[in-house]
Design a protein around this motif. Structure first.
Motif, PDB file in Angstrom:
ATOM      1  N   ALA A  64     -43.468 -45.043  -8.493  1.00 46.69           N
ATOM      2  CA  ALA A  64     -44.585 -44.217  -8.828  1.00 46.69           C
ATOM      3  C   ALA A  64     -44.450 -42.918  -9.446  1.00 46.69           C
ATOM      4  O   ALA A  64     -45.368 -42.502  -9.882  1.00 46.69           O
ATOM      5  CB  ALA A  64     -45.212 -43.728  -7.319  1.00 46.69           C
ATOM      6  N   PRO A  68     -49.287 -44.175 -12.381  1.00 46.69           N
ATOM      7  CA  PRO A  68     -50.077 -45.064 -11.476  1.00 46.69           C
ATOM      8  C   PRO A  68     -49.631 -46.330 -11.642  1.00 46.69           C
ATOM      9  O   PRO A  68     -49.186 -46.985 -12.585  1.00 46.69           O
ATOM     10  CB  PRO A  68     -51.395 -44.901 -11.981  1.00 46.69           C
ATOM     11  CG  PRO A  68     -51.569 -43.827 -12.872  1.00 46.69           C
ATOM     12  CD  PRO A  68     -50.234 -43.430 -13.402  1.00 46.69           C
ATOM     13  N   LEU A  71     -50.880 -52.314  -7.076  1.00 47.73           N
ATOM     14  CA  LEU A  71     -50.191 -53.342  -6.045  1.00 47.73           C
ATOM     15  C   LEU A  71     -49.471 -54.546  -6.674  1.00 47.73           C
ATOM     16  O   LEU A  71     -48.263 -54.449  -6.177  1.00 47.73           O
ATOM     17  CB  LEU A  71     -51.177 -53.551  -5.082  1.00 47.73           C
ATOM     18  CG  LEU A  71     -50.508 -54.246  -3.724  1.00 47.73           C
ATOM     19  CD1 LEU A  71     -49.927 -53.140  -2.878  1.00 47.73           C
ATOM     20  CD2 LEU A  71     -51.718 -54.986  -2.825  1.00 47.73           C
ATOM     21  N   LEU A  90     -47.184 -48.121   1.964  1.00 50.82           N
ATOM     22  CA  LEU A  90     -48.087 -47.506   0.955  1.00 50.82           C
ATOM     23  C   LEU A  90     -49.161 -46.821   1.561  1.00 50.82           C
ATOM     24  O   LEU A  90     -49.335 -45.563   1.617  1.00 50.82           O
ATOM     25  CB  LEU A  90     -48.606 -48.497  -0.095  1.00 50.82           C
ATOM     26  CG  LEU A  90     -48.146 -48.992  -1.073  1.00 50.82           C
ATOM     27  CD1 LEU A  90     -48.668 -49.892  -2.001  1.00 50.82           C
ATOM     28  CD2 LEU A  90     -47.864 -47.720  -2.281  1.00 50.82           C
ATOM     29  N   ARG A  91     -49.664 -47.355   2.950  1.00 49.81           N
ATOM     30  CA  ARG A  91     -50.411 -46.723   3.873  1.00 49.81           C
ATOM     31  C   ARG A  91     -49.874 -45.487   4.366  1.00 49.81           C
ATOM     32  O   ARG A  91     -50.336 -44.380   4.785  1.00 49.81           O
ATOM     33  CB  ARG A  91     -50.931 -47.528   5.082  1.00 49.81           C
ATOM     34  CG  ARG A  91     -52.147 -48.526   4.067  1.00 49.81           C
ATOM     35  CD  ARG A  91     -52.683 -49.367   5.109  1.00 49.81           C
ATOM     36  NE  ARG A  91     -53.716 -50.456   4.603  1.00 49.81           N
ATOM     37  CZ  ARG A  91     -53.907 -51.466   5.163  1.00 49.81           C
ATOM     38  NH1 ARG A  91     -53.537 -51.876   6.473  1.00 49.81           N
ATOM     39  NH2 ARG A  91     -54.809 -52.126   4.558  1.00 49.81           N
ATOM     40  N   GLU A  94     -49.266 -42.732   2.071  1.00 52.25           N
ATOM     41  CA  GLU A  94     -50.599 -42.205   1.947  1.00 52.25           C
ATOM     42  C   GLU A  94     -51.129 -41.127   2.994  1.00 52.25           C
ATOM     43  O   GLU A  94     -51.694 -40.160   2.595  1.00 52.25           O
ATOM     44  CB  GLU A  94     -51.898 -43.244   1.639  1.00 52.25           C
ATOM     45  CG  GLU A  94     -53.187 -42.587   1.176  1.00 52.25           C
ATOM     46  CD  GLU A  94     -54.164 -43.815   1.098  1.00 52.25           C
ATOM     47  OE1 GLU A  94     -55.078 -43.204   0.346  1.00 52.25           O
ATOM     48  OE2 GLU A  94     -54.089 -44.875   1.263  1.00 52.25           O
ATOM     49  N   VAL A  99     -48.459 -40.343  -1.740  1.00 52.38           N
ATOM     50  CA  VAL A  99     -49.109 -41.041  -2.719  1.00 52.38           C
ATOM     51  C   VAL A  99     -50.601 -41.113  -2.598  1.00 52.38           C
ATOM     52  O   VAL A  99     -51.011 -40.892  -1.215  1.00 52.38           O
ATOM     53  CB  VAL A  99     -48.845 -42.666  -2.843  1.00 52.38           C
ATOM     54  CG1 VAL A  99     -47.323 -42.690  -3.262  1.00 52.38           C
ATOM     55  CG2 VAL A  99     -49.109 -43.541  -1.588  1.00 52.38           C
ATOM     56  N   ARG A 101     -54.157 -43.223  -3.373  1.00 52.55           N
ATOM     57  CA  ARG A 101     -54.808 -44.338  -3.786  1.00 52.55           C
ATOM     58  C   ARG A 101     -56.261 -44.104  -4.335  1.00 52.55           C
ATOM     59  O   ARG A 101     -57.178 -43.548  -4.004  1.00 52.55           O
ATOM     60  CB  ARG A 101     -55.169 -45.068  -2.490  1.00 52.55           C
ATOM     61  CG  ARG A 101     -55.824 -46.569  -2.701  1.00 52.55           C
ATOM     62  CD  ARG A 101     -55.968 -47.404  -1.569  1.00 52.55           C
ATOM     63  NE  ARG A 101     -56.628 -46.580  -0.685  1.00 52.55           N
ATOM     64  CZ  ARG A 101     -57.139 -46.976   0.653  1.00 52.55           C
ATOM     65  NH1 ARG A 101     -56.779 -48.370   0.899  1.00 52.55           N
ATOM     66  NH2 ARG A 101     -57.856 -46.476   1.277  1.00 52.55           N
ATOM     67  N   GLU A 111     -55.177 -48.315  -7.710  1.00 54.13           N
ATOM     68  CA  GLU A 111     -53.895 -47.957  -8.205  1.00 54.13           C
ATOM     69  C   GLU A 111     -53.463 -47.007  -7.193  1.00 54.13           C
ATOM     70  O   GLU A 111     -54.159 -46.221  -6.704  1.00 54.13           O
ATOM     71  CB  GLU A 111     -54.241 -47.237  -9.669  1.00 54.13           C
ATOM     72  CG  GLU A 111     -54.463 -48.187 -10.594  1.00 54.13           C
ATOM     73  CD  GLU A 111     -54.525 -47.508 -12.133  1.00 54.13           C
ATOM     74  OE1 GLU A 111     -54.363 -48.165 -12.985  1.00 54.13           O
ATOM     75  OE2 GLU A 111     -54.717 -46.260 -11.950  1.00 54.13           O
ATOM     76  N   TYR A 112     -52.056 -46.920  -7.089  1.00 59.39           N
ATOM     77  CA  TYR A 112     -51.441 -45.824  -6.329  1.00 59.39           C
ATOM     78  C   TYR A 112     -50.437 -45.044  -7.153  1.00 59.39           C
ATOM     79  O   TYR A 112     -50.089 -45.397  -8.202  1.00 59.39           O
ATOM     80  CB  TYR A 112     -50.434 -46.454  -5.321  1.00 59.39           C
ATOM     81  CG  TYR A 112     -51.213 -47.497  -4.355  1.00 59.39           C
ATOM     82  CD1 TYR A 112     -51.364 -46.938  -3.191  1.00 59.39           C
ATOM     83  CD2 TYR A 112     -51.578 -48.739  -4.382  1.00 59.39           C
ATOM     84  CE1 TYR A 112     -52.385 -47.532  -2.154  1.00 59.39           C
ATOM     85  CE2 TYR A 112     -51.989 -49.463  -3.686  1.00 59.39           C
ATOM     86  CZ  TYR A 112     -52.529 -48.766  -2.555  1.00 59.39           C
ATOM     87  OH  TYR A 112     -53.238 -49.644  -1.370  1.00 59.39           O
ATOM     88  N   ASN A 113     -50.604 -43.602  -6.856  1.00 62.68           N
ATOM     89  CA  ASN A 113     -49.946 -42.766  -7.901  1.00 62.68           C
ATOM     90  C   ASN A 113     -49.321 -41.633  -7.000  1.00 62.68           C
ATOM     91  O   ASN A 113     -49.675 -41.343  -5.643  1.00 62.68           O
ATOM     92  CB  ASN A 113     -50.895 -42.112  -8.742  1.00 62.68           C
ATOM     93  CG  ASN A 113     -50.557 -41.043  -9.836  1.00 62.68           C
ATOM     94  OD1 ASN A 113     -49.399 -41.512 -10.195  1.00 62.68           O
ATOM     95  ND2 ASN A 113     -51.321 -40.399 -10.613  1.00 62.68           N
TER      96      ASN A 113
END
Length: 168
Positions: A64, A68, A71, A90-91, A94, A99, A101, A111-113
């Motif tokens: 990351a 971005p 998944l 990821l959760r 976040e 990160v 979302r 997208e995850y950044n």
């Protein structure tokens, strides 16, 4: 449906408080569930390790850092991870602010950044990468590990860890 909550000492047997939810539904049956609270350690180093611990969180952050990622991109970069575990990690990341979302409604994509808070871990992960390389060298296994390459967010060419370390 009626929902009530309180903290009546639930979870004392396992060492931390838990919130109790009592659900009443049209059948007039009540179901009580305990939801453990997530508490982070008070010692800062232990807290930091808890937030980034796990097999996949540092790897996800590593990818990351370069920008971005969808998944599906992350899944391709880490073929050994299951989608369920990837989503779970990821959760958690976040939730801890590492990160962000971003949901694009027009294309039904996510997208995850890495956040600025997550990007602050870049030198830490690079130091761990360098230590891992030294460990492999000490055990005569240097040929079995990859180079620590960070794909910079602004520059076009990748830099090796040793170049990034000089800036620290």
């Amino acid at each position: 449906m009626n929902l009530t909550s309180d903290w009546r000492g639930a979870g004392l047997a396992i060492g931390y408080p838990a919130k109790i939810h009592t659900l009443s539904c049209p059948t007039h049956q009540e179901v009580t569930m305990a939801e453990p609270m997530k508490r982070l350690p008070e010692l800062p180093v232990e807290r930091a390790l808890k937030v980034i611990s796990g097999r996949w969180k540092p790897v996800i952050l590593y990818y990351a850092f370069s920008g971005p990622k969808r998944l599906s991109e992350l899944k391709r970069m880490m073929p050994a991870i299951t989608q369920k575990v990837l989503i779970q990690q990821l959760r958690e990341m976040e939730e801890h602010g590492l990160v962000a979302r971003q949901i694009f409604a027009e294309a039904a994509r996510v997208e995850y950044n890495a956040t600025e808070f997550g990007l602050a871990l870049e030198p830490v992960l690079l130091a761990l990468c360098q230590w891992g390389q030294r460990h492999a060298e000490a055990r005569n296994e240097a040929d079995k590990v990859a180079d620590c390459i960070v794909r910079p967010r602004r520059a076009t060419a990748p830099r090796l860890f040793s170049d990034a370390n000089k800036a620290l």
